[in-house]
Design an enzyme around this catalytic site. Structure first.
Site, PDB file in Angstrom:
ATOM      1  N   CYS A  80      -0.266  -6.452  -3.265  1.00 15.54           N
ATOM      2  CA  CYS A  80      -0.424  -7.911  -3.294  1.00 15.54           C
ATOM      3  C   CYS A  80      -1.640  -8.172  -2.964  1.00 15.54           C
ATOM      4  O   CYS A  80      -2.224  -7.503  -1.995  1.00 15.54           O
ATOM      5  CB  CYS A  80       0.484  -8.507  -2.612  1.00 15.54           C
ATOM      6  SG  CYS A  80       2.348  -7.833  -2.446  1.00 15.54           S
ATOM      7  N   TYR A  95      10.305  -0.385 -11.176  1.00 13.04           N
ATOM      8  CA  TYR A  95      10.064  -0.476  -9.766  1.00 13.04           C
ATOM      9  C   TYR A  95      11.372  -0.267  -8.960  1.00 13.04           C
ATOM     10  O   TYR A  95      12.152  -1.194  -9.034  1.00 13.04           O
ATOM     11  CB  TYR A  95       9.065  -1.422  -9.392  1.00 13.04           C
ATOM     12  CG  TYR A  95       8.955  -1.798  -7.922  1.00 13.04           C
ATOM     13  CD1 TYR A  95       8.238  -1.080  -7.234  1.00 13.04           C
ATOM     14  CD2 TYR A  95       9.436  -3.042  -7.561  1.00 13.04           C
ATOM     15  CE1 TYR A  95       8.320  -1.184  -5.697  1.00 13.04           C
ATOM     16  CE2 TYR A  95       9.120  -3.264  -6.102  1.00 13.04           C
ATOM     17  CZ  TYR A  95       8.657  -2.225  -5.145  1.00 13.04           C
ATOM     18  OH  TYR A  95       8.541  -2.662  -3.826  1.00 13.04           O
ATOM     19  N   HIS A 155      10.747   0.311  -1.583  1.00 11.19           N
ATOM     20  CA  HIS A 155      10.568  -0.613  -0.517  1.00 11.19           C
ATOM     21  C   HIS A 155      11.695  -1.430  -0.081  1.00 11.19           C
ATOM     22  O   HIS A 155      11.721  -2.431   0.729  1.00 11.19           O
ATOM     23  CB  HIS A 155       9.444  -1.903  -1.010  1.00 11.19           C
ATOM     24  CG  HIS A 155       8.051  -1.199  -0.784  1.00 11.19           C
ATOM     25  ND1 HIS A 155       7.220  -1.386  -1.969  1.00 11.19           N
ATOM     26  CD2 HIS A 155       7.096  -0.291  -0.100  1.00 11.19           C
ATOM     27  CE1 HIS A 155       6.079  -0.442  -1.946  1.00 11.19           C
ATOM     28  NE2 HIS A 155       6.056   0.172  -0.825  1.00 11.19           N
ATOM     29  N   ASP A 183       5.769   2.500   4.545  1.00 13.47           N
ATOM     30  CA  ASP A 183       4.937   2.951   3.378  1.00 13.47           C
ATOM     31  C   ASP A 183       3.510   2.449   4.019  1.00 13.47           C
ATOM     32  O   ASP A 183       2.602   3.402   3.822  1.00 13.47           O
ATOM     33  CB  ASP A 183       5.351   2.143   2.267  1.00 13.47           C
ATOM     34  CG  ASP A 183       4.570   2.737   1.007  1.00 13.47           C
ATOM     35  OD1 ASP A 183       3.802   3.686   0.822  1.00 13.47           O
ATOM     36  OD2 ASP A 183       4.319   1.698   0.026  1.00 13.47           O
TER      37      ASP A 183
END
Ligand SMILES: Cc1cc2nc3c(=O)[nH]c(=O)nc-3n(C[C@H](O)[C@H](O)[C@H](O)COP(=O)(O)O)c2cc1C
Ligand code: SF4
Length: 702
Positions: free
Chosen positions: A39, A178, A181, A274
């Site tokens: 992002c 995806y 996360h 991550d």
């Protein structure tokens, strides 16, 4: 013509392997540098800014440049966070700005299609979030998601497929499915923590993988002839048996889907793991979890781990750990990292320091900021290029006083513009607060803020740097430069004034009070503090209070960390560090007193008060470290401007105050302040209007 650093050196042949093209399904990447999805806080709201931010990376040599999470449907959105959107065809023109920009510089554009599921509370669309099973939201928001039925699953598959087609039409070369996360619906289906279904989409791993497999197959079927289909999968959650692990189901999922996608982009989950900061991880920290992937697939593998060293990158490829060097933060800190390696300028890389100010800007819903790269997010609206700057307007000289982050960056950028620049610092070595703070536990990478800039200054013909040079007003006048920039920094207050106390705390005159400046002083010895317990009073709430408590506890002292907040170092929630900081302090047996303010100091104890009730408790402490507020160091500025006001210093054309000396803030703010000063130096600056371009939504009513 814009000023740039010398680019005429040749590449070290040892790094040749990084510049080999790699085929990804129907497309080919020109080298192994891959900007994974991240992002930038601009997404659908600031599409021109987002496009310019990504295009600059392609210009800097990244073979693949991806978007951030791109919401595929209005029933799963994460407002007010500003991600990309590909809800319908009206989103295509904005995304085309991005793909055109990336293509123009020879890069491949990737898009991460996302259905966020119950991680997105749908504050904008007001749709009820969906999940594999009925569940409360993963924030403390009073929201529940509903379990999906078969029709919902069919709908989701159609939405994903349609979004993939729109992505292809917008010009994307790589299209993602995806699952990572702990933030996407396919992930929630994979995870037995979230997926409590009894039908063919729940239960056995094969069933839990079914939806993800279908989404990959659907995407391949829809656009696989033209676009590469990438998968982002977290192979470990660092939760042991209660989560997906790289030697358990993470491995099994890769084995089951091994040849299905055109590319595997693998990492660890959740986001705090991550994008772990350098305080808690080193370069390449994900390898123990992701190294197995290549043994199970012939498809190219991308992995991440804050890679900034070309030697480490080569090692990853040669040892068969990765095919692509994936990077989010290193590409933000230095969009020209690949080109610098390619042109033999690896020493010019502006290495990421792993501080996560970039993550924090996303978390506070602001356009991206970076400590190391002050131009990030400013590429479009201010026209700032990370490697180019406009030439000087004159041959005038500038004296910069103070070699901390603001002074160093200002001097670097001024000298790059062509101004004759002298940097003077009173300390025996330059770097200011970053040089000092980098000595705290886990912060050694922060010295890169100094190292990059001092390395650049050494190469710039018009720059001179002097340490051990304390400047007072007479010396500044004597020095005779045309302009003076003061980056004299700040100091921590000793009197307790801060957020809780707008006046000094009573009783401190007779109590041993220390400040972070005392503890950071290289000649300071913790053993010189009074024996007994130490209270760290943290009314600052970023890293300093927590890290000094850690530092003191590691030195064997009994430490009480007192904070008016509900948790230690609360602002580090935004940098994804808070949980690790609190855990570490608890493991070091630091006594954490939350929701309490320091009330007064007695003779051998202090009083704290509950921030709600005011009830007082005495804590047995023999000294206090006060971490509340900083005061700007502006004596030199006040003296110089007073002389000017009195008609003196006529040869000095301008005097400016920057960085912490203007208003103490983050290191990122200081670097930005220094850079901005240099960019605006000698320019006409309009202050009645915003000094940058704005994106104003004009398509209302669609
Ligand atoms: C500011 C920021 C935003 C991120 N946003 C996303 C995202 O939208 N989607 C995603 O899959 N990963 C996202 N990530 C995670 C990165 O893609 C990457 O996996 C992680 O930061 C580790 O790589 P690095 O060490 O190269 O930064 C983000 C990371 C950062 C720093
Ligand atoms: S803000 Fe910090 S962590 Fe993020 S890219 Fe910049 S230097 Fe790296």
């Amino acid at each position: 013509m814009a000023q740039t650093m010398n680019e005429t050196m040749t590449r070290n042949p040892h790094y040749d392997i990084l510049f080999e093209p790699v085929k990804i399904g129907p497309v080919t990447a020109r080298n192994r540098f891959y900007q994974v999805p991240h992002c930038a806080g601009m997404g659908h709201r600031y599409p021109f800014a987002n496009a310019a931010h990504r295009a600059i990376k392609a210009e800097g040599g990244w073979a693949v440049v991806c978007t951030e999470e791109s919401e595929i449907h209005h029933s799963s959105e994460i407002s007010p966070a500003t991600e990309s959107r590909i809800w319908d065809e009206k989103d295509i023109p904005a995304l085309q700005l991005l793909t055109d920009g990336v293509h123009q510089h020879g890069g491949l554009a990737g898009i991460e299609l996302v259905y966020i599921g119950y991680h997105g509370p749908n504050r904008y669309s007001r749709e009820i979030p969906m999940a594999p099973s009925h569940t409360v939201a993963d924030s403390y928001e009073p929201i529940q998601a509903r379990a999906m039925n078969k029709k919902d699953i069919r709908n989701l598959r159609r939405w994903h497929r349609q979004a993939a087609i729109r992505a292809r039409d917008a010009g994307f070369d790589i299209i993602y499915a995806y699952a990572g996360h702990d933030m996407s619906l396919p992930w929630h289906f994979l995870s037995k923590r979230h997926n409590l279904r009894m039908d063919e989409y729940g239960g056995s791993l094969e069933n839990r993988v079914r939806l993800f497999r279908e989404l990959i197959e659907d995407t391949k079927d829809a656009v696989g002839d033209k676009c590469a289909i990438a998968v982002r999968l977290a192979v470990d959650e660092l939760l042991g048996d209660s989560g997906i692990t790289s030697d358990g189901e993470g491995r099994d999922i890769i084995a089951m889907l091994a040849e299905l996608p055109d590319l595997w982009d693998v990492n660890i989950s959740n986001w705090a793991n991550d994008s772990m900061t350098s305080r808690f991880s080193t370069e390449g920290f994900q390898e123990p979890y992701t190294a197995f992937v290549k043994s199970l697939t012939t498809k190219p593998v991308v992995g991440v781990g804050r890679f900034t060293s070309p030697d480490t990158m080569v090692d990853q490829v040669r040892r068969g750990v990765l095919d692509f060097i994936g990077a989010a933060r290193p590409s933000i800190a230095d969009p020209f990292l690949p080109n610098k390696i390619e042109s033999g300028r690896e020493n010019d890389i502006r290495e990421c320091i792993g501080c996560n100010i970039c993550v924090a800007s996303d978390n506070v819903v602001a356009p991206i900021r970076c400590t190391q790269n002050p131009t990030t997010g400013e590429e479009w609206r201010r026209g700032w290029h990370p490697e180019k700057i406009q030439p000087a307007r004159s041959k005038e000289s500038v004296l910069v006083v103070g070699g901390g982050p603001a002074g160093l960056e200002c001097a670097r950028a001024l000298a790059l513009r062509g101004y004759q620049t002298t940097l003077a610092d009173s300390r025996s070595s330059i770097g200011g607060r970053v040089a000092l703070e980098a000595r705290l536990p886990g912060l050694s990478n922060w010295a890169r803020v100094r190292d990059y800039r001092s390395g650049q200054l050494e190469q710039l013909a018009g720059a001179e740097v002097y340490a051990n040079s304390t400047m007072d007003a007479d010396l500044v006048e004597e020095f005779g430069s045309d302009h003076v920039v003061l980056a004299t920094g700040s100091h921590w207050r000793r009197d307790g004034k801060g957020r809780q106390h707008k006046q000094p705390i009573p009783g401190l005159d007779y109590f041993p009070v220390f400040t972070p400046d005392d503890l950071l002083n290289p000649s300071f010895n913790i053993d010189d503090m009074p024996s007994g317990n130490i209270a760290v009073y943290d009314d600052d709430h970023y890293y300093m209070g927590g890290i000094l408590a850690e530092h003191l506890a590691k030195a064997g002292r009994t430490v009480y960390l007192i904070t008016p907040a509900s948790e230690v170092s609360t602002w580090t929630q935004h940098t994804l560090e808070q949980g690790r900081i609190q855990t570490r302090l608890l493991e070091l047996d630091v006594h954490i007193l939350q929701q309490r303010r320091l009330e007064r100091a007695g003779s051998a104890s202090i009083e704290t008060a509950c921030v709600y009730t005011g009830r007082v408790e005495t804590v047995d402490c023999q000294s206090i470290v006060m971490v509340t507020e900083r005061a700007p160091e502006r004596e030199l500025y006040d003296e110089l401007t007073a002389r000017q006001d009195a008609g003196g210093l006529q040869k000095i054309l301008s005097i400016q105050l920057i960085g912490d000396a203007l208003a103490p803030g983050t290191i990122a703010a200081a670097v930005y302040g220094g850079h901005r000063c240099a960019r605006e130096f000698g320019e006409e600056i309009e202050i009645d209007k915003a000094p940058f371009k704005r994106e104003i939504p004009w398509f209302s009513g669609h």
